[in-house]
Design a protein around this motif. Structure first.
Motif, PDB file in Angstrom:
ATOM      1  N   GLY A   7       0.783  -1.228   0.000  1.00 27.12           N
ATOM      2  CA  GLY A   7       0.000   0.000   0.000  1.00 27.12           C
ATOM      3  C   GLY A   7       0.811   1.272   0.000  1.00 27.12           C
ATOM      4  O   GLY A   7       0.249   2.374  -0.076  1.00 27.12           O
ATOM      5  N   GLY A   8       2.142   1.150   0.068  1.00 29.90           N
ATOM      6  CA  GLY A   8       2.985   2.341   0.125  1.00 29.90           C
ATOM      7  C   GLY A   8       2.757   3.145   1.394  1.00 29.90           C
ATOM      8  O   GLY A   8       2.861   4.377   1.392  1.00 29.90           O
ATOM      9  N   ILE A   9       2.476   2.431   2.501  1.00 35.08           N
ATOM     10  CA  ILE A   9       2.150   3.094   3.772  1.00 35.08           C
ATOM     11  C   ILE A   9       3.402   3.190   4.643  1.00 35.08           C
ATOM     12  O   ILE A   9       4.068   2.189   4.901  1.00 35.08           O
ATOM     13  CB  ILE A   9       1.060   2.311   4.533  1.00 35.08           C
ATOM     14  N   TRP A  10       3.685   4.398   5.114  1.00 35.98           N
ATOM     15  CA  TRP A  10       4.778   4.577   6.068  1.00 35.98           C
ATOM     16  C   TRP A  10       4.339   4.087   7.452  1.00 35.98           C
ATOM     17  O   TRP A  10       3.230   4.368   7.885  1.00 35.98           O
ATOM     18  CB  TRP A  10       5.184   6.044   6.167  1.00 35.98           C
ATOM     19  N   ILE A  11       5.218   3.350   8.135  1.00 35.25           N
ATOM     20  CA  ILE A  11       4.945   2.880   9.490  1.00 35.25           C
ATOM     21  C   ILE A  11       6.094   3.285  10.401  1.00 35.25           C
ATOM     22  O   ILE A  11       7.259   2.968  10.124  1.00 35.25           O
ATOM     23  CB  ILE A  11       4.774   1.347   9.551  1.00 35.25           C
ATOM     24  N   ASP A  12       5.779   3.988  11.483  1.00 33.54           N
ATOM     25  CA  ASP A  12       6.731   4.221  12.559  1.00 33.54           C
ATOM     26  C   ASP A  12       6.544   3.091  13.555  1.00 33.54           C
ATOM     27  O   ASP A  12       5.541   3.053  14.274  1.00 33.54           O
ATOM     28  CB  ASP A  12       6.457   5.565  13.246  1.00 33.54           C
ATOM     29  N   ALA A  13       7.487   2.158  13.591  1.00 34.76           N
ATOM     30  CA  ALA A  13       7.342   0.961  14.423  1.00 34.76           C
ATOM     31  C   ALA A  13       8.254   1.032  15.640  1.00 34.76           C
ATOM     32  O   ALA A  13       9.448   1.320  15.518  1.00 34.76           O
ATOM     33  CB  ALA A  13       7.655  -0.285  13.606  1.00 34.76           C
ATOM     34  N   PHE A  14       7.681   0.743  16.791  1.00 36.94           N
ATOM     35  CA  PHE A  14       8.427   0.691  18.045  1.00 36.94           C
ATOM     36  C   PHE A  14       8.226  -0.708  18.620  1.00 36.94           C
ATOM     37  O   PHE A  14       7.134  -1.064  19.046  1.00 36.94           O
ATOM     38  CB  PHE A  14       7.925   1.756  19.016  1.00 36.94           C
ATOM     39  N   GLU A  15       9.292  -1.516  18.621  1.00 38.43           N
ATOM     40  CA  GLU A  15       9.192  -2.921  18.986  1.00 38.43           C
ATOM     41  C   GLU A  15       9.953  -3.230  20.271  1.00 38.43           C
ATOM     42  O   GLU A  15      10.938  -2.580  20.601  1.00 38.43           O
ATOM     43  CB  GLU A  15       9.772  -3.804  17.881  1.00 38.43           C
ATOM     44  N   ALA A  16       9.506  -4.279  20.935  1.00 36.98           N
ATOM     45  CA  ALA A  16      10.256  -4.796  22.076  1.00 36.98           C
ATOM     46  C   ALA A  16      11.334  -5.761  21.598  1.00 36.98           C
ATOM     47  O   ALA A  16      12.425  -5.814  22.163  1.00 36.98           O
ATOM     48  CB  ALA A  16       9.312  -5.494  23.054  1.00 36.98           C
ATOM     49  N   GLU A  17      11.027  -6.535  20.560  1.00 36.89           N
ATOM     50  CA  GLU A  17      11.975  -7.511  20.013  1.00 36.89           C
ATOM     51  C   GLU A  17      12.186  -7.214  18.525  1.00 36.89           C
ATOM     52  O   GLU A  17      11.397  -7.627  17.677  1.00 36.89           O
ATOM     53  CB  GLU A  17      11.456  -8.943  20.220  1.00 36.89           C
ATOM     54  N   PRO A  18      13.249  -6.495  18.184  1.00 33.89           N
ATOM     55  CA  PRO A  18      13.439  -6.004  16.814  1.00 33.89           C
ATOM     56  C   PRO A  18      14.299  -6.885  15.905  1.00 33.89           C
ATOM     57  O   PRO A  18      14.486  -6.553  14.744  1.00 33.89           O
ATOM     58  CB  PRO A  18      14.158  -4.676  17.053  1.00 33.89           C
ATOM     59  N   THR A  19      14.816  -7.991  16.404  1.00 33.32           N
ATOM     60  CA  THR A  19      15.822  -8.748  15.645  1.00 33.32           C
ATOM     61  C   THR A  19      15.339  -9.158  14.261  1.00 33.32           C
ATOM     62  O   THR A  19      16.002  -8.909  13.251  1.00 33.32           O
ATOM     63  CB  THR A  19      16.256 -10.000  16.429  1.00 33.32           C
ATOM     64  N   ILE A  20      14.184  -9.802  14.184  1.00 30.04           N
ATOM     65  CA  ILE A  20      13.693 -10.295  12.900  1.00 30.04           C
ATOM     66  C   ILE A  20      13.324  -9.141  11.975  1.00 30.04           C
ATOM     67  O   ILE A  20      13.559  -9.201  10.764  1.00 30.04           O
ATOM     68  CB  ILE A  20      12.496 -11.236  13.102  1.00 30.04           C
ATOM     69  N   SER A  21      12.760  -8.073  12.520  1.00 30.81           N
ATOM     70  CA  SER A  21      12.394  -6.930  11.681  1.00 30.81           C
ATOM     71  C   SER A  21      13.628  -6.299  11.036  1.00 30.81           C
ATOM     72  O   SER A  21      13.591  -5.869   9.882  1.00 30.81           O
ATOM     73  CB  SER A  21      11.647  -5.882  12.505  1.00 30.81           C
ATOM     74  N   LYS A  22      14.721  -6.254  11.772  1.00 33.20           N
ATOM     75  CA  LYS A  22      15.958  -5.703  11.207  1.00 33.20           C
ATOM     76  C   LYS A  22      16.468  -6.568  10.064  1.00 33.20           C
ATOM     77  O   LYS A  22      17.058  -6.067   9.101  1.00 33.20           O
ATOM     78  CB  LYS A  22      17.025  -5.584  12.300  1.00 33.20           C
ATOM     79  N   MET A  23      16.229  -7.866  10.163  1.00 31.77           N
ATOM     80  CA  MET A  23      16.625  -8.777   9.092  1.00 31.77           C
ATOM     81  C   MET A  23      15.646  -8.712   7.917  1.00 31.77           C
ATOM     82  O   MET A  23      16.020  -8.860   6.765  1.00 31.77           O
ATOM     83  CB  MET A  23      16.708 -10.203   9.633  1.00 31.77           C
ATOM     84  N   GLU A  24      14.372  -8.476   8.222  1.00 34.19           N
ATOM     85  CA  GLU A  24      13.317  -8.461   7.213  1.00 34.19           C
ATOM     86  C   GLU A  24      13.307  -7.165   6.404  1.00 34.19           C
ATOM     87  O   GLU A  24      12.940  -7.164   5.229  1.00 34.19           O
ATOM     88  CB  GLU A  24      11.959  -8.643   7.910  1.00 34.19           C
ATOM     89  N   LYS A  25      13.709  -6.058   7.017  1.00 33.31           N
ATOM     90  CA  LYS A  25      13.595  -4.748   6.375  1.00 33.31           C
ATOM     91  C   LYS A  25      14.477  -4.649   5.127  1.00 33.31           C
ATOM     92  O   LYS A  25      15.662  -4.962   5.156  1.00 33.31           O
ATOM     93  CB  LYS A  25      13.983  -3.647   7.356  1.00 33.31           C
ATOM     94  N   ARG A  26      13.843  -4.195   4.034  1.00 33.96           N
ATOM     95  CA  ARG A  26      14.532  -3.994   2.774  1.00 33.96           C
ATOM     96  C   ARG A  26      14.879  -2.510   2.616  1.00 33.96           C
ATOM     97  O   ARG A  26      14.238  -1.657   3.228  1.00 33.96           O
ATOM     98  CB  ARG A  26      13.652  -4.452   1.611  1.00 33.96           C
ATOM     99  N   PRO A  27      15.866  -2.181   1.781  1.00 37.58           N
ATOM    100  CA  PRO A  27      16.297  -0.780   1.645  1.00 37.58           C
ATOM    101  C   PRO A  27      15.174   0.189   1.285  1.00 37.58           C
ATOM    102  O   PRO A  27      15.177   1.331   1.743  1.00 37.58           O
ATOM    103  CB  PRO A  27      17.347  -0.852   0.532  1.00 37.58           C
ATOM    104  N   LYS A  28      14.207  -0.234   0.465  1.00 32.88           N
ATOM    105  CA  LYS A  28      13.159   0.668   0.020  1.00 32.88           C
ATOM    106  C   LYS A  28      11.876   0.574   0.869  1.00 32.88           C
ATOM    107  O   LYS A  28      10.884   1.237   0.550  1.00 32.88           O
ATOM    108  CB  LYS A  28      12.822   0.394  -1.441  1.00 32.88           C
ATOM    109  N   ASP A  29      11.896  -0.212   1.925  1.00 36.41           N
ATOM    110  CA  ASP A  29      10.709  -0.325   2.779  1.00 36.41           C
ATOM    111  C   ASP A  29      10.386   0.998   3.457  1.00 36.41           C
ATOM    112  O   ASP A  29      11.294   1.715   3.916  1.00 36.41           O
ATOM    113  CB  ASP A  29      10.924  -1.389   3.862  1.00 36.41           C
ATOM    114  N   LYS A  30       9.108   1.318   3.520  1.00 39.74           N
ATOM    115  CA  LYS A  30       8.658   2.529   4.194  1.00 39.74           C
ATOM    116  C   LYS A  30       8.317   2.221   5.646  1.00 39.74           C
ATOM    117  O   LYS A  30       7.240   2.542   6.151  1.00 39.74           O
ATOM    118  CB  LYS A  30       7.447   3.112   3.465  1.00 39.74           C
TER     119      LYS A  30
END
Length: 267
Positions: free
Chosen positions: A87-110
């Protein structure tokens, strides 16, 4: 506890049994749990409620490209990453456990990732039109404190969706379900938010737990056949995850715990 660096994680449910296992011999207990949890709940998910809570949040508050969407959550999960990408939606994400998200995030992800720390004013200056608070009982600090910090960051007429595993009104509190729906409502209303609706997600979580249990049967057999030095860690990780499934499913069946979504607006 967090993993060091970006470990290479092989999901047993996806691994070719004839190919060499790619995990290094120094895999730690945390990495073992990351692999087991994703095997059970799906790639980039760590709990049985990741997809359920995220999907209901998206469908309830309907974030748009022109809005400011914030998410306070134990773990972002694949559903929200997919929603942002499609959807091209920007998300400000605040996580308790960020490990997988850091691995999942792509350079162009919003998606902007941050690790939640209570009392650090991480939401200062934020003006969110949509806010999802997912599994707050798994996050550091108290749920009441998290709501108190989050509410001022929501703009007037903004929409808030909170979902968690809660103690049933007639149930008894346990570490996996610490508070009753009435307590969440009280905290939200004291923070200046106005009640709109309540959604029962218990059946969805029940199905997710049973699906995870079913997924685990073949995977556990695969773990037992391993000869790698971290085999014992994988087995212990499976045992802990299975214990969680049994505990939560039993509580739901006996009416001790419920999964509830609460929809509020900013007056």
């Amino acid at each position: 506890m967090s993993a060091v660096g970006k470990p290479k994680i092989v999901l047993l449910g996806q691994k070719d049994p004839n190919s060499k296992v790619e995990l290094t011999a120094d895999e730690g207990p945390f990495e073992s749990w990351l692999a087991v949890a994703q095997d059970m709940w799906g790639l980039a998910n760590l709990t049985p409620v990741d997809g359920i809570f995220a999907s209901r949040a998206i469908g309830t508050i309907v974030p748009t490209q022109g809005g400011n969407f914030g998410c306070l959550t134990y773990h972002l999960g694949s559903r929200l990453f997919t929603f942002s990408r499609e959807g091209g939606i920007w998300i400000d994400a605040f996580e308790a456990e960020p490990t997988i998200s850091k691995m999942e995030k792509r350079p162009k992800d919003k998606v902007k990732l941050a690790t939640w720390a209570p009392g650090k004013n991480l939401l200062a200056g934020k003006k969110m039109t949509h806010l999802a608070i997912l599994s707050p009982s798994l996050m550091p600090g108290t749920v009441a404190q998290l709501i108190e910090e989050a509410a001022p960051a929501v703009k007037k007429d903004g929409q808030v969706f909170l979902a968690d595993i809660m103690c049933a009104p007639s149930g008894r509190t346990m570490p996996l379900w610490k508070h009753k729906p009435a307590e969440y409502k009280d905290w939200l209303e004291k923070a200046g938010l106005k009640f709109y609706s309540e959604i029962d997600l218990t059946d969805d979580v029940r199905v997710s737990l049973l699906r995870g249990l079913h997924n685990s049967l073949n995977m556990l057999a695969n773990v037992r056949k391993l000869s790698e030095p971290w085999k014992g860690q994988r087995l212990r990780a499976f045992e802990k995850e299975l214990e969680m499934i049994v505990t939560l499913h039993t509580a739901i069946e006996r009416g001790w715990a419920v999964a509830t979504g609460l929809y509020y607006t900013k007056a």
